[in-house]
Design an enzyme around this catalytic site. Structure first.
Site: not given
Ligand SMILES: Nc1nc2[nH]cnc2c(=O)[nH]1
Length: 143
Positions: A45, A72
């Site tokens: 993201e 996150c």
């Molecule tokens: N949504 C999301 N959660 C994560 N948790 C660890 N890496 C990512 C990521 O790139 N995107």
């Protein structure tokens, strides 16, 4: 969501894929995959948001973020500050944890609720089974 899943397919070790759709223009204006092995801030993201920030005359209010997994709290913070108005994700943080991924367990909806943003909607479970398969197929990585 198909485009986000497609992006994630290109990043098999960490199948986090994200795209930004300009709803007004009807086209994808940025995309990203997780590159946190290079830099821990490079969640899918964040990559898409940074890419879009470099474009001429960004119009954040017209954007929907599609992402294979619930953002996150770092990414959700970036979404809130950016002015993006809609987030659509595949699998939830809870499901990522079930599958063994380290996560900070703050739901994206809660982050929005605790912010000043009343124009930002978050919807989960879109393309969920396809996204789930992506994550089932890999061993969790640390970040
Ligand atoms: N949504 C999301 N959660 C994560 N948790 C660890 N890496 C990512 C990521 O790139 N995107």
């Amino acid at each position: 969501m198909h485009a986000a899943i497609e992006a994630a397919h290109g990043n098999p070790k960490a199948p986090f894929g994200a795209v930004l759709l300009d709803r007004r223009a009807g086209r994808i204006v940025a995309s990203g995959v997780n590159d946190s092995a290079t830099d821990p801030t490079l969640h899918a993201e964040m990559v898409a948001i940074s890419q879009y920030a470099k474009t001429d005359g960004p119009a954040w209010e017209h954007l929907t973020l599609y992402t294979t997994a619930e953002p996150c709290c770092m990414c959700q913070g970036a979404v809130i500050w950016s002015g993006i108005t809609r987030v659509v994700f595949g699998i939830s943080i809870g499901r990522l944890v079930e599958l063994g991924w380290k996560q900070i367990e703050i739901p994206a909806k809660e982050a929005v609720h605790r912010s000043w943003r009343r124009d930002l909607t978050v919807q989960g479970g879109i393309g969920e089974s396809e996204c789930d398969l992506l994550f089932q197929a890999v061993s969790p990585v640390d970040r």
